[in-house]
Design an enzyme around this catalytic site. Structure first.
Site, mmCIF file in Angstrom:
data_model
loop_
_atom_site.group_PDB
_atom_site.id
_atom_site.type_symbol
_atom_site.label_atom_id
_atom_site.label_comp_id
_atom_site.label_asym_id
_atom_site.label_seq_id
_atom_site.Cartn_x
_atom_site.Cartn_y
_atom_site.Cartn_z
ATOM 1 N N ARG A 1 26.928 41.488 -14.607
ATOM 2 C CA ARG A 1 28.187 40.992 -15.379
ATOM 3 C C ARG A 1 28.371 39.649 -14.872
ATOM 4 N NH1 ARG A 1 32.786 45.489 -15.584
ATOM 5 N NH2 ARG A 1 33.822 44.082 -17.247
ATOM 6 N N ARG B 1 41.994 54.290 -13.811
ATOM 7 C CA ARG B 1 42.222 52.899 -13.774
ATOM 8 C C ARG B 1 42.701 52.265 -15.145
ATOM 9 N NH1 ARG B 1 37.023 50.225 -13.028
ATOM 10 N NH2 ARG B 1 38.265 48.739 -13.924
ATOM 11 N N ASP C 1 34.030 49.119 -25.692
ATOM 12 C CA ASP C 1 35.047 50.127 -25.086
ATOM 13 C C ASP C 1 35.401 51.358 -25.637
ATOM 14 O OD1 ASP C 1 34.868 48.300 -22.864
ATOM 15 O OD2 ASP C 1 37.003 47.415 -23.439
ATOM 16 N N CYS D 1 33.792 48.295 -13.408
ATOM 17 C CA CYS D 1 33.023 49.208 -13.827
ATOM 18 C C CYS D 1 31.619 48.694 -13.958
ATOM 19 C CB CYS D 1 33.039 49.809 -15.476
ATOM 20 S SG CYS D 1 34.471 50.876 -15.539
ATOM 21 N N LYS E 1 45.794 47.814 -21.374
ATOM 22 C CA LYS E 1 45.481 47.657 -20.048
ATOM 23 C C LYS E 1 44.884 46.272 -20.091
ATOM 24 C CE LYS E 1 40.783 48.751 -18.643
ATOM 25 N NZ LYS E 1 40.112 47.748 -18.166
ATOM 26 N N ASN E 2 43.831 45.622 -20.746
ATOM 27 C CA ASN E 2 43.389 44.442 -20.702
ATOM 28 C C ASN E 2 44.135 43.202 -20.932
ATOM 29 O OD1 ASN E 2 40.873 45.927 -19.592
ATOM 30 N ND2 ASN E 2 39.879 45.657 -21.624
HETATM 31 N N1 EPU Z 1 28.948 37.224 -20.247
HETATM 32 C C1 EPU Z 1 28.367 36.109 -20.110
HETATM 33 N N2 EPU Z 1 28.615 35.291 -18.982
HETATM 34 C C2 EPU Z 1 29.919 35.316 -18.594
HETATM 35 C C3 EPU Z 1 30.744 36.260 -18.953
HETATM 36 C C4 EPU Z 1 30.289 37.059 -19.963
HETATM 37 O O1 EPU Z 1 26.895 35.863 -20.326
HETATM 38 O O2 EPU Z 1 30.312 34.535 -17.962
HETATM 39 C C5 EPU Z 1 28.603 38.146 -21.105
HETATM 40 C C6 EPU Z 1 28.566 39.423 -20.643
HETATM 41 O O3 EPU Z 1 27.189 39.816 -19.992
HETATM 42 C C7 EPU Z 1 28.670 40.418 -22.063
HETATM 43 C C8 EPU Z 1 29.577 39.607 -22.857
HETATM 44 O O4 EPU Z 1 29.562 38.325 -22.345
HETATM 45 O O5 EPU Z 1 27.287 40.663 -22.383
HETATM 46 C C9 EPU Z 1 30.830 39.931 -23.032
HETATM 47 O O6 EPU Z 1 31.853 39.986 -21.765
HETATM 48 P P1 EPU Z 1 32.988 39.747 -21.422
HETATM 49 O O7 EPU Z 1 33.291 38.369 -20.619
HETATM 50 O O8 EPU Z 1 33.902 39.582 -22.748
HETATM 51 O O9 EPU Z 1 33.615 40.799 -20.597
HETATM 52 P P2 EPU Z 1 34.780 40.904 -19.792
HETATM 53 O O10 EPU Z 1 35.719 39.910 -19.869
HETATM 54 O O11 EPU Z 1 34.136 41.121 -18.319
HETATM 55 C C10 EPU Z 1 36.355 42.580 -21.014
HETATM 56 C C11 EPU Z 1 36.989 43.965 -20.668
HETATM 57 C C12 EPU Z 1 36.071 45.105 -20.814
HETATM 58 C C13 EPU Z 1 35.172 44.971 -22.125
HETATM 59 C C14 EPU Z 1 34.656 43.534 -22.331
HETATM 60 C C15 EPU Z 1 33.959 43.263 -23.783
HETATM 61 C C16 EPU Z 1 38.850 42.978 -19.252
HETATM 62 C C17 EPU Z 1 39.309 43.127 -17.705
HETATM 63 N N3 EPU Z 1 37.579 43.806 -19.422
HETATM 64 O O12 EPU Z 1 35.363 42.339 -19.795
HETATM 65 O O13 EPU Z 1 36.933 46.030 -20.871
HETATM 66 O O14 EPU Z 1 34.151 46.021 -22.056
HETATM 67 O O15 EPU Z 1 35.567 42.457 -22.409
HETATM 68 O O16 EPU Z 1 35.039 43.726 -24.849
HETATM 69 O O17 EPU Z 1 39.401 42.736 -20.292
HETATM 70 C C18 EPU Z 1 37.211 48.436 -20.196
HETATM 71 O O18 EPU Z 1 38.532 48.291 -20.589
HETATM 72 O O19 EPU Z 1 36.621 49.522 -19.995
HETATM 73 C C19 EPU Z 1 36.464 47.269 -20.002
HETATM 74 C C20 EPU Z 1 35.134 47.269 -19.495
#
Ligand code: EPU
Length: 431
Positions: free
Chosen positions: A122, A400, A308, A117, A22-23
Site C-alpha cells: 500500500r 472497524r 470494497d 487492512c 467510515k471512509n
Molecule cells: N496508490 C499508489 N500510490 C499511492 C497511493 C495509492 O500507487 O501513493 C495505489 C494503491 O496501491 C491502489 C490504488 O492506488 O492500487 C488506490 O489506492 P487508494 O490510495 O485509493 O487507497 P486508500 O486511500 O489507501 C481508500 C479506502 C480503502 C479503499 C481504497 C480504494 C480509506 C481510509 N480507505 O484506501 O477502503 O479500498 O481507498 O477505494 O478511505 C475499506 O474501507 O475497507 C478500505 C480498505
C-alpha cells in the site's frame, strides 16, 4: 476474544438503516484540525476506526465531546504539531490524513506510517508527490513520514497530476492545499463520494474547493478556516453489503438512509444478475424471485464497481447459476477471503488478478476467519445464506468498519450473535 455465530439459511426481511460512511468520517475527523476551531460532526458511525481517529486527535491536544448518539464536538484550537502515539496511528490507514492536516495548518508534520487492512503493498508515493509539489520537503523512513514546508515561503498552490486514482492522496493533497497561498489544481483525482464529502466539509469551514467528484479539483487557498456543523454522508459500502445479503439469503431488504446514486455500480451488477433493485429517494429495496445469473465483474475506481464490495460480491457469484469471474484492479492481495469461502464449499480458482467462480454452490457451515474488514463482511453474508452453524473468528476487523452489524442483521431476522471465548492460543503461550 469474540466471535460471531450464525445459524443461517433464513431469508432476511425488513428495513435496515445505514450509518455514516467510515471512509468519509475518518477523513473529516482529521480535516477538522485545519478549522482550528469547534466543529460539530453528525452521523459519525460508531466504529473503532472513528473512535481511534478521535483518540489520535485527543493525543495531540484536541478536545472531544460527545453531544448525542452519532454527534461529536471536536475543538481543534489546542492541537499541537506533535507526533501522535504510534500504537494508535498504526491501527488504521486513515491516520495518514493527519500528515496533510498538520502540514496544512502548521507547515510541518511527522506522522507514523499507517496500518489498516493487508492488501499487499500500500504505497504512499502519491501523497509524498503532492506534498512535494506544494513545496514541502518530505522524508519517509524509520516508520514515519515527515513533511516540512519552506519556513519563508510556506506551502504554495501548484498543479498536481496523479497518474493513478488514489482516494488517500487526493484527500491529503486537498488538506495540504486549502490554506496554501495561491491556487492548486489536482488532475486525475479520485472521484469517490467520500472525497466530495471532505471537500464539502472543508467548504463549510470556509475553504474554496471546486470540482470534487469530477476529473479536476481546483483549490483556491484561503487565509483561515472556521468551525462548522456537518453531517457525514451514508456509507455506500455498508449499504451494498446489505443489498448483497438480501439477495444471498433469498430475502427482501429495504435499505434506508442512503444516496441511491452512489450505489449505481452495485445496483447495475445486481440487476444484471436478475436481482430486483427498486430505487427510492433515499432508499433501495432488494430482492430476487428467480435464479441469480452468472456475470463478470471488474473493480475500478468510482464510479466503477468498488473494490470494497469485491469479497461480498464473490459470495453472490458462488451462488449464481453458472460460471462468473471477478477481476481486481485496485488491491493485489484482496483474494485472501477465497481460502475462507473454500472452507464453506465454494469453488473458486484465482489466477493472477482474476477469481473464477464455478457457481451453483451450496455452502456448508464451517469455522472461518475475517481476514480483513470486507472479507469479514463477506463471511457474515455467506454464513447467513448457509443452513447450519457457521462461526466467524477475528471479528475485530469487521467492527472497524460496520456499525452494530450483528444487531442490524438480527433486526431483519438473522439468527446471528456475538460470543466471547477464551483465547486458548494465548493462554497456552502464557503458560
Ligand atoms: N496508490 C499508489 N500510490 C499511492 C497511493 C495509492 O500507487 O501513493 C495505489 C494503491 O496501491 C491502489 C490504488 O492506488 O492500487 C488506490 O489506492 P487508494 O490510495 O485509493 O487507497 P486508500 O486511500 O489507501 C481508500 C479506502 C480503502 C479503499 C481504497 C480504494 C480509506 C481510509 N480507505 O484506501 O477502503 O479500498 O481507498 O477505494 O478511505 C475499506 O474501507 O475497507 C478500505 C480498505
Amino acid at each position: 476474544m469474540e466471535k460471531i455465530i450464525v445459524d443461517g439459511g433464513i431469508p432476511l426481511y425488513g428495513k435496515v438503516e445505514i450509518s455514516g460512511m467510515k471512509n468519509a468520517a475518518v477523513a473529516v475527523v482529521f480535516a477538522s484540525v485545519l478549522a482550528n476551531d469547534v466543529c460539530v460532526i453528525d452521523n459519525l458511525p460508531n466504529i473503532s476506526d472513528v473512535s481511534d481517529s478521535l483518540s489520535i486527535l485527543e493525543s495531540i491536544g484536541a478536545k472531544i465531546k460527545v453531544i448525542s448518539k452519532g454527534a461529536v464536538e471536536i475543538d481543534t484550537r489546542g492541537v499541537r504539531d506533535a507526533e501522535a502515539p504510534m500504537e494508535l496511528v498504526r491501527k488504521m490507514r486513515a491516520s495518514y490524513y493527519l500528515a496533510g492536516a498538520l502540514l496544512g495548518r502548521f507547515g510541518s508534520a511527522k506522522v507514523g506510517l499507517p496500518g489498516g487492512c493487508d492488501f499487499g503493498v500500500r504505497p504512499i508515493d502519491l501523497h509524498v508527490k503532492a506534498f512535494e509539489k506544494l513545496g514541502a520537503t518530505v522524508t519517509v523512513g524509520n516508520g514515519c513520514i515527515e513533511a516540512v514546508a519552506n519556513p519563508e515561503q510556506g506551502l504554495r498552490g501548484k498543479n498536481i497530476y496523479f497518474d493513478c486514482c488514489s482516494v488517500g492522496a487526493t484527500i491529503n493533497a486537498i488538506l495540504a492545499a486549502v490554506l496554501a497561498e495561491g491556487s492548486t489544481i489536482i488532475e486525475n483525482p479520485a472521484r469517490e463520494p467520500h472525497v466530495v464529502d471532505v471537500a464539502n466539509f472543508l467548504n463549510a469551514c470556509g475553504a474554496d474547493i471546486r470540482g470534487a467528484g469530477t476529473n479536476i479539483i481546483k483549490i483556491n487557498g484561503v487565509e483561515k478556516l472556521h468551525g462548522c456543523e456537518y453531517s457525514i454522508i451514508p456509507d455506500m459500502i455498508e449499504a451494498g453489503t446489505f443489498m448483497i445479503a438480501a439477495a444471498a439469503t433469498g430475502g427482501k431488504l429495504y435499505i434506508d438512509n442512503i444516496i441511491p446514486k452512489h450505489m449505481e455500480a452495485v445496483t447495475e451488477k445486481l440487476r444484471e444478475m436478475n436481482i430486483t433493485v427498486e430505487e427510492y429517494d433515499e432508499a433501495v429495496c432488494v430482492f430476487c424471485e428467480d435464479k441469480m445469473e452468472a456475470i463478470n465483474v471488474k473493480t475500478l475506481p468510482y464510479p466503477g464497481f468498488p473494490t470494497d464490495m469485491h469479497p461480498q460480491m464473490s459470495v453472490l457469484l458462488c451462488l449464481a447459476d453458472g460460471a462468473s469471474t471477478l477481476s481486481e484492479t485496485i488491491w493485489s492481495n484482496r483474494f485472501r477471503y477465497v481460502d475462507e469461502l473454500q472452507r464453506m464449499g465454494a469453488k473458486i480458482k484465482v489466477e493472477d488478478k482474476t477469481a473464477f467462480f464455478e457457481g451453483n454452490t451450496v455452502f456448508t457451515p464451517a469455522v472461518v476467519k475475517a481476514v480483513d474488514l470486507r472479507a469479514g463482511a463477506a463471511m457474515v453474508i455467506a454464513a447467513l445464506a448457509t443452513k447450519g452453524r457457521t462461526e466467524i473468528e477475528d471479528i475485530a476487523y469487521i467492527e472497524r468498519g460496520y456499525v452494530d452489524i450483528v444487531e442490524k442483521f438480527r433486526g431483519v431476522g438473522g439468527n446471528i450473535r456475538k460470543v466471547y471465548f477464551p483465547d486458548t492460543k494465548q493462554m497456552n503461550n502464557a503458560s
